[in-house]
Scaffold this motif. Sequence first.
Motif, mmCIF file in Angstrom:
data_model
loop_
_atom_site.group_PDB
_atom_site.id
_atom_site.type_symbol
_atom_site.label_atom_id
_atom_site.label_comp_id
_atom_site.label_asym_id
_atom_site.label_seq_id
_atom_site.Cartn_x
_atom_site.Cartn_y
_atom_site.Cartn_z
ATOM 1 N N THR A 151 0.838 -1.200 0.000
ATOM 2 C CA THR A 151 0.000 0.000 0.000
ATOM 3 C C THR A 151 0.873 1.250 0.000
ATOM 4 O O THR A 151 2.030 1.223 0.421
ATOM 5 C CB THR A 151 -0.935 0.049 1.230
ATOM 6 O OG1 THR A 151 -0.138 -0.097 2.393
ATOM 7 C CG2 THR A 151 -1.968 -1.060 1.175
ATOM 8 N N ASP A 180 -4.936 -0.326 -3.439
ATOM 9 C CA ASP A 180 -5.713 0.831 -2.976
ATOM 10 C C ASP A 180 -5.196 2.137 -3.573
ATOM 11 O O ASP A 180 -5.223 3.185 -2.917
ATOM 12 C CB ASP A 180 -5.681 0.942 -1.437
ATOM 13 C CG ASP A 180 -6.173 -0.322 -0.757
ATOM 14 O OD1 ASP A 180 -6.829 -1.139 -1.420
ATOM 15 O OD2 ASP A 180 -5.913 -0.486 0.445
ATOM 16 N N ASP A 202 -8.441 1.498 -6.491
ATOM 17 C CA ASP A 202 -9.207 1.163 -5.294
ATOM 18 C C ASP A 202 -10.703 1.060 -5.579
ATOM 19 O O ASP A 202 -11.252 1.790 -6.397
ATOM 20 C CB ASP A 202 -8.973 2.215 -4.208
ATOM 21 C CG ASP A 202 -9.575 1.774 -2.889
ATOM 22 O OD1 ASP A 202 -9.115 0.756 -2.348
ATOM 23 O OD2 ASP A 202 -10.532 2.423 -2.415
#
Length: 269
Positions: A151, A180, A202
Motif C-alpha cells: 500500500t 488501494d 481502489d
Amino acid sequence: AKQAGRNTLRFFDPAMQSRLQHRARLEADLRKALPNNELVLYYQAQVNAAGTPTGYEALLRWVHPLRGMISPGEFIPLAEENRLIIEIGAWVLETACRQLVAWADDPSKATLTLAVNISPVQFHEPDFVERVMQILERTGASPRYLKLELTESLLVEAQQQAREKMLRLKQTGLSFSLDDFGTGYSSLAYLTQLPLDQLKIDQSFVRHLLDDLANAAIVESTIGLSHSLGLEVIAEGVETEAQRAWLIEHHCHAFQGYLFAPPLPLESL
Ligand code: C2E
Ligand code: CA
Ligand code: CA
Ligand code: CA
C-alpha cells in the motif's frame, strides 16, 4: 459513582468496559489462531477482458471456534498493533507459495498468478526480504507467479529503504502491485522511483464510476498514468456490467470483483 466527576465516571462506563473486554478476548484468541489452525486463505479471481481468470488474490479469513468467520478488517489492525501480523503474514505467504506449487503441476493452472497482501508492519521488519526468500526456497514456488500487494502508506514512510527492499526482492523474479491506489496522500513521484509492476485502482473509485464525474476522471487518469509508465492496471471492486464496460472502454482490461467471483475457499474455485 454519580458524584465522582466526569473523568472518573469514564472508568465505570459499562459500554467502554465491554469494548475493552471484547478486544482483550479477541487478542487472546488471535494469539491461538495460528497454532490452532483457525486461519484460512480465500481466493478471489482476477480476470481479463474475456472474463477468464489469470490469477487470484489471497484473502485471509479467521474461522473463530465460537464466533465463526471474522473478517480481516476486524482482526488485521489488531494483529498489526500487537505485531502478530509478522507471523500471520509469514503463514499467508507460505500457504500461498504452497498453492502456487500445487498449481504448477496442473497444465491448466500453471500460469496463474497469486497476489498476497503485505502489511506495512511486516514489510518494515529488518529481515522481511530474507524471510520471503526463505519461504520461496523452502516451498519451491516460482517467484514469477507471486505478486506482493503493497500500500501507498508503506512507501511514503521510508521510501529509500522500501526501494532497496523492493529491488532485492525483484531480483528473485516476483512482482509488485500497488494496492488501494489513489487513497493515500503522497506525491506521485514514487511511482517512477519504485520497481512496481501494477497499479490497483481502489474499489472506492470503482464504486462511483458511473454516478460521479470526478471519480470517473480519477480512474481515467490512473489508467492513463499506468499505461504511460508501463505498468499493468487492475480495477478492484467491480460489481456491475456497466462498470466493466466503462473500464474496458477506457482501456483497463483486468478486473476483480463480485461481478466475476467473490473470494472463495480453495475447494470452490
Ligand atoms: P483489500 O486488499 O483491498 O482487498 C479487497 C477487499 O474487497 C476484500 O475484503 C474483498 O473481499 C473485497 N471485495 C472483493 N470484491 C469486491 C466487490 O466487488 N465489492 C466489494 N464491496 N468488496 C469486494 P476482505 O477479504 O474483507 O479484506 C479486507 C482487507 O483486509 C483487504 O483489503 C486487505 O487490506 C486486508 N487483508 C486481507 N487478507 C490479508 C492478508 O493476508 N494480509 C494482510 N496484511 N492484509 C489482508
Ligand atoms: Ca489487496
Ligand atoms: Ca485493495
Ligand atoms: Ca482496501
